[in-house]
Design a protein around this motif. Structure first.
Motif, PDB file in Angstrom:
ATOM      1  N   LEU A 168      -0.255   8.211  -6.890  1.00 50.02           N
ATOM      2  CA  LEU A 168       0.501   9.357  -6.375  1.00 50.02           C
ATOM      3  C   LEU A 168      -0.322  10.260  -5.476  1.00 50.02           C
ATOM      4  O   LEU A 168       0.213  10.919  -4.583  1.00 50.02           O
ATOM      5  N   GLU A 169      -1.626  10.319  -5.717  1.00 46.77           N
ATOM      6  CA  GLU A 169      -2.471  11.216  -4.940  1.00 46.77           C
ATOM      7  C   GLU A 169      -2.980  10.588  -3.647  1.00 46.77           C
ATOM      8  O   GLU A 169      -3.711  11.233  -2.899  1.00 46.77           O
ATOM      9  N   VAL A 193       6.317  11.211   0.639  1.00 46.25           N
ATOM     10  CA  VAL A 193       7.053  12.163  -0.187  1.00 46.25           C
ATOM     11  C   VAL A 193       7.481  13.368   0.656  1.00 46.25           C
ATOM     12  O   VAL A 193       8.624  13.845   0.560  1.00 46.25           O
ATOM     13  N   ARG A 227      -3.105   9.589   0.154  1.00 42.14           N
ATOM     14  CA  ARG A 227      -2.598  10.355   1.295  1.00 42.14           C
ATOM     15  C   ARG A 227      -1.293   9.768   1.826  1.00 42.14           C
ATOM     16  O   ARG A 227      -0.349  10.500   2.162  1.00 42.14           O
ATOM     17  N   LYS A 244       1.637  10.750  -0.367  1.00 44.88           N
ATOM     18  CA  LYS A 244       1.968  12.164  -0.181  1.00 44.88           C
ATOM     19  C   LYS A 244       2.721  12.382   1.133  1.00 44.88           C
ATOM     20  O   LYS A 244       3.664  13.180   1.195  1.00 44.88           O
ATOM     21  N   ARG A 245       2.327  11.670   2.171  1.00 44.38           N
ATOM     22  CA  ARG A 245       3.001  11.828   3.467  1.00 44.38           C
ATOM     23  C   ARG A 245       4.438  11.318   3.385  1.00 44.38           C
ATOM     24  O   ARG A 245       5.362  11.915   3.955  1.00 44.38           O
TER      25      ARG A 245
END
Length: 368
Positions: free
Chosen positions: A317-318, A326, A320, A323-324
């Motif tokens: 989940l962490e 999401v 990059r 995250k982009r």
């Protein structure tokens, strides 16, 4: 007597090289470089000089290729300059003609490879591999992501196979769908519970979709409900058992009290293919997405609203790239994209969700 079948003694395999110099041609092969030089310069000595090779090397390579092909390429008359045989001339011109015909496509392929490899050296670009159940909106998401320098390597598979690909490390994200509000003992729960592990997997909200019956314009067979799927005179399109759509259909059939599954006249790999089978007259109906039905000009009887999720490992989940993605799913641009698709609705897009909150199929003991 049947006609003889001409079989090539060699198979063509395409490879490419990496380097800083421009390529010699659209597709380069050392044999044709040799016979082209011999044709142009009229002797092995001159050909070797033009190629920057030794006479012995060129002579040996020509002999080796003759042995491999089982045909003479060169007229080897002692005391006379070597020349191509009629077969050698024919082979050279055949290759030149093929090169001329295919040059635009090969150049486009070369440029696409160069662009793709250049992206690997661009630290601003992230790549995410997604194995997902077929969905109309995913190609649109890929286009939006490209504009944000996020490349989605998208492969379609059934929902169950997509989840297997995630756990096997063949994808960073999987896409699957399930009936909204499916109960603990439902067909959906039985299909997915063993493949989704609280504490290991995390859901990412994506969309709601509507599925139902796709029938010909005007509904000539007067299809109204799932009970019409067991009418013997009707030809229905089915999907593979590993697909989320077949899992959903099985659940709806169970809820309707239809113990005997319908007999499918044919199976298709996607909603689009199923809709086209109905539109072409190859089938009388299919179960699938409202968006696919409308895109093919079919009538549609809505039967179920479902949630489509992306799922990833909690440990990623962490990253990059995740995250982009999401952030992109939570953007107004993505909400507008979904709103434009028939039967779609943005529902918690981009939200990271716990399995036990959204799909409450586990007891606390099972969740541990």
């Amino acid at each position: 007597m049947p006609d003889a079948v001409l079989r090539l003694p060699q198979r063509v395999e395409l490879t490419y090289t990496l380097g800083t110099e421009r390529p010699l041609g659209a597709v380069h092969h050392p044999l044709f470089a040799l016979i082209d030089a011999l044709h142009r310069h009229g002797s092995i000595q001159s050909a070797a000089g033009a190629l920057g090779m030794s006479y012995r090397h060129v002579w040996g390579e020509l002999r080796r290729w003759e042995a491999q092909l089982g045909r003479s390429l060169v007229v080897w008359n002692k005391g006379q300059p070597a020349a191509l045989t009629p077969f050698g001339e024919k082979l050279l011109w055949a290759e030149r003609r093929a090169q001329a015909r295919l040059a635009p496509q090969i150049e486009a392929l070369r440029m696409e490879l160069e662009r793709a490899l250049a992206d690997a050296f661009d630290d601003r670009i992230d790549v995410l591999s997604i194995c997902a159940s077929h969905d109309h909106s995913l190609p649109l998401l890929r286009e939006l992501a490209l504009a944000e320098q996020l490349h989605l390597d998208l492969q379609f598979a059934g929902s169950l196979e997509a989840l297997r690909a995630l756990d096997a490390g063949r994808a960073q994200l999987a896409g699957f769908h399930v009936l909204d509000g499916a109960a603990r003992g439902s067909v959906s729960a039985r299909a997915y519970r063993a493949r989704l592990k609280p504490g290991r997997h995390k859901l990412i909200g994506y969309a709601q979709r509507v599925q139902g019956l796709m029938v010909a314009p005007g509904n000539p067979h007067e299809v109204r409900s799932l009970h019409d799927m067991v009418r013997r005179e009707l030809r229905w399109v089915g999907r593979a058992e590993s697909t989320g759509t077949q899992v959903l259909l099985n659940e709806l059939l169970e809820q309707a009290g239809l113990a005997s599954p319908p007999r499918f006249a044919l199976l298709e790999p996607s909603h689009v293919a199923a809709a086209q089978a109905v539109a072409s007259g190859a089938a009388d109906g299919a179960f699938g997405l409202q968006a696919a039905a409308f895109a093919s000009g079919l009538d549609f009887i809505a039967l179920a609203r479902e949630r489509y999720f992306l799922v990833t490992l909690k440990s990623t989940l962490e990253q990059r790239a995740i995250k982009r993605l999401v952030a992109l799913l939570g953007s107004p641009a993505w909400a507008r994209t979904l709103d434009a698709l028939p039967g779609y609705q943005a529902t918690e897009p981009g939200a990271v969700l716990a399995l036990t909150k959204v799909l409450p199929w586990w007891t606390y003991r099972g969740a541990r």
